[in-house]
Design a protein around this motif. Structure first.
Motif, PDB file in Angstrom:
ATOM      1  N   ALA A   1       0.871  -1.188  -0.044  1.00 63.23           N
ATOM      2  CA  ALA A   1      -0.091   0.088  -0.118  1.00 63.23           C
ATOM      3  C   ALA A   1       0.874   1.487   0.058  1.00 63.23           C
ATOM      4  O   ALA A   1       1.784   1.282   0.627  1.00 63.23           O
ATOM      5  N   VAL A   2       0.297   2.347  -0.502  1.00 62.59           N
ATOM      6  CA  VAL A   2       0.967   3.651  -0.462  1.00 62.59           C
ATOM      7  C   VAL A   2       0.199   4.565   0.454  1.00 62.59           C
ATOM      8  O   VAL A   2      -0.900   4.659   0.130  1.00 62.59           O
ATOM      9  N   VAL A   3       0.771   4.671   1.470  1.00 62.37           N
ATOM     10  CA  VAL A   3       0.098   5.379   2.563  1.00 62.37           C
ATOM     11  C   VAL A   3       0.721   6.816   2.855  1.00 62.37           C
ATOM     12  O   VAL A   3       2.015   6.705   3.132  1.00 62.37           O
ATOM     13  N   GLN A   4       0.120   7.870   3.081  1.00 60.09           N
ATOM     14  CA  GLN A   4       0.607   9.202   3.325  1.00 60.09           C
ATOM     15  C   GLN A   4       0.847   9.218   4.909  1.00 60.09           C
ATOM     16  O   GLN A   4       0.061   8.518   5.551  1.00 60.09           O
ATOM     17  N   VAL A   5       1.886   9.644   5.270  1.00 60.63           N
ATOM     18  CA  VAL A   5       2.263   9.827   6.636  1.00 60.63           C
ATOM     19  C   VAL A   5       2.140  11.045   7.130  1.00 60.63           C
ATOM     20  O   VAL A   5       2.937  12.133   6.758  1.00 60.63           O
ATOM     21  N   PRO A   6       1.347  11.517   8.159  1.00 59.50           N
ATOM     22  CA  PRO A   6       0.977  12.689   8.382  1.00 59.50           C
ATOM     23  C   PRO A   6       2.162  13.422   9.202  1.00 59.50           C
ATOM     24  O   PRO A   6       2.827  12.592   9.953  1.00 59.50           O
ATOM     25  N   GLY A   7       2.114  14.706   9.426  1.00 61.63           N
ATOM     26  CA  GLY A   7       2.995  15.323  10.186  1.00 61.63           C
ATOM     27  C   GLY A   7       4.460  15.525   9.919  1.00 61.63           C
ATOM     28  O   GLY A   7       5.184  15.990  10.629  1.00 61.63           O
ATOM     29  N   VAL A   8       4.889  14.956   8.852  1.00 62.44           N
ATOM     30  CA  VAL A   8       6.159  14.803   8.262  1.00 62.44           C
ATOM     31  C   VAL A   8       6.360  15.981   6.896  1.00 62.44           C
ATOM     32  O   VAL A   8       6.074  15.487   5.864  1.00 62.44           O
ATOM     33  N   ALA A   9       6.833  17.153   7.086  1.00 50.50           N
ATOM     34  CA  ALA A   9       6.896  18.170   6.034  1.00 50.50           C
ATOM     35  C   ALA A   9       8.037  17.693   5.101  1.00 50.50           C
ATOM     36  O   ALA A   9       9.023  17.752   5.664  1.00 50.50           O
ATOM     37  N   ALA A  10       7.976  18.093   4.018  1.00 52.83           N
ATOM     38  CA  ALA A  10       9.036  17.998   3.004  1.00 52.83           C
ATOM     39  C   ALA A  10       9.885  18.996   2.941  1.00 52.83           C
ATOM     40  O   ALA A  10       9.408  20.153   3.377  1.00 52.83           O
ATOM     41  N   HIS A  11      11.109  19.078   2.679  1.00 52.79           N
ATOM     42  CA  HIS A  11      12.083  20.090   2.735  1.00 52.79           C
ATOM     43  C   HIS A  11      12.076  20.647   1.292  1.00 52.79           C
ATOM     44  O   HIS A  11      11.816  19.919   0.075  1.00 52.79           O
ATOM     45  N   ALA A  12      12.183  21.742   1.117  1.00 47.99           N
ATOM     46  CA  ALA A  12      12.328  22.466  -0.093  1.00 47.99           C
ATOM     47  C   ALA A  12      13.859  22.341  -0.953  1.00 47.99           C
ATOM     48  O   ALA A  12      14.503  22.696  -0.529  1.00 47.99           O
ATOM     49  N   GLU A  13      13.627  21.428  -1.952  1.00 47.24           N
ATOM     50  CA  GLU A  13      14.965  21.015  -2.333  1.00 47.24           C
ATOM     51  C   GLU A  13      14.894  20.907  -3.852  1.00 47.24           C
ATOM     52  O   GLU A  13      13.860  21.070  -4.333  1.00 47.24           O
ATOM     53  N   VAL A  14      15.963  20.916  -4.662  1.00 47.93           N
ATOM     54  CA  VAL A  14      16.032  20.673  -5.993  1.00 47.93           C
ATOM     55  C   VAL A  14      15.434  19.570  -6.695  1.00 47.93           C
ATOM     56  O   VAL A  14      14.509  19.386  -7.496  1.00 47.93           O
ATOM     57  N   SER A  15      15.822  18.333  -6.024  1.00 44.24           N
ATOM     58  CA  SER A  15      15.206  17.167  -6.688  1.00 44.24           C
ATOM     59  C   SER A  15      13.867  16.648  -6.317  1.00 44.24           C
ATOM     60  O   SER A  15      13.553  17.099  -5.274  1.00 44.24           O
ATOM     61  N   LEU A  16      13.336  16.271  -7.152  1.00 43.88           N
ATOM     62  CA  LEU A  16      11.952  15.590  -7.207  1.00 43.88           C
ATOM     63  C   LEU A  16      11.768  14.692  -5.936  1.00 43.88           C
ATOM     64  O   LEU A  16      10.658  14.639  -5.310  1.00 43.88           O
ATOM     65  N   ILE A  17      12.575  13.753  -5.943  1.00 48.53           N
ATOM     66  CA  ILE A  17      12.475  12.618  -5.007  1.00 48.53           C
ATOM     67  C   ILE A  17      13.749  12.974  -4.083  1.00 48.53           C
ATOM     68  O   ILE A  17      14.995  12.971  -4.295  1.00 48.53           O
ATOM     69  N   LEU A  18      13.456  13.457  -2.576  1.00 48.62           N
ATOM     70  CA  LEU A  18      14.296  13.459  -1.558  1.00 48.62           C
ATOM     71  C   LEU A  18      14.827  12.432  -0.883  1.00 48.62           C
ATOM     72  O   LEU A  18      15.915  12.264  -0.288  1.00 48.62           O
ATOM     73  N   ALA A  19      13.926  11.565  -0.678  1.00 52.12           N
ATOM     74  CA  ALA A  19      14.202  10.111  -0.101  1.00 52.12           C
ATOM     75  C   ALA A  19      13.349   9.123  -0.675  1.00 52.12           C
ATOM     76  O   ALA A  19      12.180   9.287  -0.909  1.00 52.12           O
ATOM     77  N   PRO A  20      13.825   7.862  -0.808  1.00 52.14           N
ATOM     78  CA  PRO A  20      15.097   7.420  -0.133  1.00 52.14           C
ATOM     79  C   PRO A  20      16.192   8.105  -1.074  1.00 52.14           C
ATOM     80  O   PRO A  20      15.980   8.474  -2.091  1.00 52.14           O
ATOM     81  N   LYS A  21      17.428   8.235  -0.427  1.00 56.37           N
ATOM     82  CA  LYS A  21      18.631   8.451  -1.245  1.00 56.37           C
ATOM     83  C   LYS A  21      19.141   7.642  -2.362  1.00 56.37           C
ATOM     84  O   LYS A  21      18.921   6.444  -1.970  1.00 56.37           O
ATOM     85  N   ASP A  22      19.619   8.260  -3.353  1.00 54.44           N
ATOM     86  CA  ASP A  22      20.021   7.334  -4.525  1.00 54.44           C
ATOM     87  C   ASP A  22      21.366   6.548  -3.855  1.00 54.44           C
ATOM     88  O   ASP A  22      22.081   7.193  -3.346  1.00 54.44           O
ATOM     89  N   GLY A  23      21.080   5.304  -4.261  1.00 52.06           N
ATOM     90  CA  GLY A  23      22.056   4.388  -3.732  1.00 52.06           C
ATOM     91  C   GLY A  23      22.190   3.933  -2.297  1.00 52.06           C
ATOM     92  O   GLY A  23      23.060   3.247  -1.895  1.00 52.06           O
ATOM     93  N   GLY A  24      21.135   4.339  -1.793  1.00 52.88           N
ATOM     94  CA  GLY A  24      20.910   4.136  -0.317  1.00 52.88           C
ATOM     95  C   GLY A  24      20.363   2.846  -0.033  1.00 52.88           C
ATOM     96  O   GLY A  24      19.845   1.733  -0.724  1.00 52.88           O
ATOM     97  N   TYR A  25      20.141   2.344   1.329  1.00 50.70           N
ATOM     98  CA  TYR A  25      19.810   1.344   1.835  1.00 50.70           C
ATOM     99  C   TYR A  25      18.572   1.651   2.845  1.00 50.70           C
ATOM    100  O   TYR A  25      18.789   2.364   3.550  1.00 50.70           O
ATOM    101  N   VAL A  26      17.508   0.703   2.733  1.00 49.52           N
ATOM    102  CA  VAL A  26      16.324   0.606   3.558  1.00 49.52           C
ATOM    103  C   VAL A  26      16.365  -0.586   4.526  1.00 49.52           C
ATOM    104  O   VAL A  26      16.280  -1.791   3.742  1.00 49.52           O
ATOM    105  N   GLU A  27      16.334  -0.464   5.561  1.00 50.36           N
ATOM    106  CA  GLU A  27      16.401  -1.746   6.535  1.00 50.36           C
ATOM    107  C   GLU A  27      15.133  -2.301   6.625  1.00 50.36           C
ATOM    108  O   GLU A  27      14.069  -2.251   6.645  1.00 50.36           O
ATOM    109  N   LEU A  28      15.541  -3.712   6.348  1.00 51.19           N
ATOM    110  CA  LEU A  28      14.546  -4.793   6.615  1.00 51.19           C
ATOM    111  C   LEU A  28      14.371  -5.264   7.931  1.00 51.19           C
ATOM    112  O   LEU A  28      15.321  -5.836   8.469  1.00 51.19           O
ATOM    113  N   PRO A  29      13.323  -5.063   8.790  1.00 49.48           N
ATOM    114  CA  PRO A  29      13.151  -5.236  10.405  1.00 49.48           C
ATOM    115  C   PRO A  29      13.481  -6.877  10.586  1.00 49.48           C
ATOM    116  O   PRO A  29      13.288  -7.672   9.754  1.00 49.48           O
TER     117      PRO A  29
END
Length: 267
Positions: free
Chosen positions: A16-44
């Motif tokens: 599912a794609v779910v909006q996360v309330p209360g977390v504002a995005a920062h004004a940046e140049v890139s259209l995608i700020l996170a995840p970072k390119d080449g980064g890792y997301v932890e599998l719990p």
């Protein structure tokens, strides 16, 4: 509010794609700020899939975004369309281990076209929709591992979890960008005494347990260092000649305490 995507057949679990309330995005140049390119997301731990947080840079226009496998472009999730670029984070739910790409596109329909893009190929050049801006990032979902510290410098991988108290080195001037870590010389051990008091003592790799006991104001004749299993079912006395390196004191220090030989052990 929440936007729920269709279940991609290649995922094997619900997504599912779910909006996360209360977390504002920062004004940046890139259209995608996170995840970072080449980064890792932890599998719990004990989970088969992770939640991937997507953060967008602010733009005017309508947004379409989707996820695909980096190993097989045919394994592509549904295209999610929003009327505006959200200022809050979105979570891609239940993403299994593996490499992925997230794509985001600012689009508008050609004259006479009604509706929204339904698939990634709808946004290709010459189609029914015009692409005003786009961005893609690659990342990997994987289990993170505990970093095994030593007294020598070792490379820290992006998926390593570092214990507190390490000395960190960043390659700011070189081309590798490596991050390295080691146990500092000396490091500070907060050791618990059998009285319940906690004392801090400086420790170096080749310090013997006898030397450490003396720094605590005791000696091997009257006191001993004891490793105790966290559940309390087993313990072992550390030999006075053992060094901090041999006893792996930095790693196991929280399970090691100092007790008097003159008072019968309550264990």
């Amino acid at each position: 509010r929440a936007v729920v995507a269709c279940v991609p057949s290649w995922v094997g679990v619900s997504m599912a794609v779910v909006q996360v309330p209360g977390v504002a995005a920062h004004a940046e140049v890139s259209l995608i700020l996170a995840p970072k390119d080449g980064g890792y997301v932890e599998l719990p731990v004990d989970k088969k899939a992770a939640d991937v947080i997507i953060r967008f840079g602010q733009r005017p226009g309508q947004l379409a975004f989707w996820i695909e496998s980096a190993e097989d472009h045919g394994r592509c999730g549904p295209v999610n369309c929003l009327d505006v670029v959200p200022s809050e984070d979105y979570a891609l739910r239940n993403i299994p281990e593996g490499p992925y790409r997230v794509h985001a596109v600012i689009w508008e329909a050609n004259a006479g076209v009604v509706g929204q893009p339904k698939a990634a190929h709808d946004l290709e050049a010459g189609g029914s929709f015009i692409t005003r801006d786009k961005s893609s990032v690659s990342f990997r979902v994987r289990r993170f591992e505990d970093f095994a510290p030593s007294y020598d410098w070792a490379v820290v991988e992006p998926w390593h979890k570092l214990p507190p108290g390490l000395e960190i080195s960043l390659d700011l001037g070189g081309n590798s960008g490596d991050r390295k870590a080691r146990i500092p010389q000396p490091w500070q051990w907060d050791v618990t005494l059998d009285s319940g008091d906690v004392k801090r003592v400086a420790v170096e790799a080749d310090d013997s347990m006898e030397t450490i006991l003396m720094r605590l104001g005791t000696n091997k004749a009257t006191h001993e260092a004891v490793w105790r299993q966290p559940d309390g079912n087993h313990e072992r006395i550390l030999e006075p000649a053992w060094t901090a390196r041999q006893a792996d004191l930095f790693k196991y220090g929280r399970n090691i305490f100092v007790r008097s030989k003159l008072v019968p052990s309550s264990s």
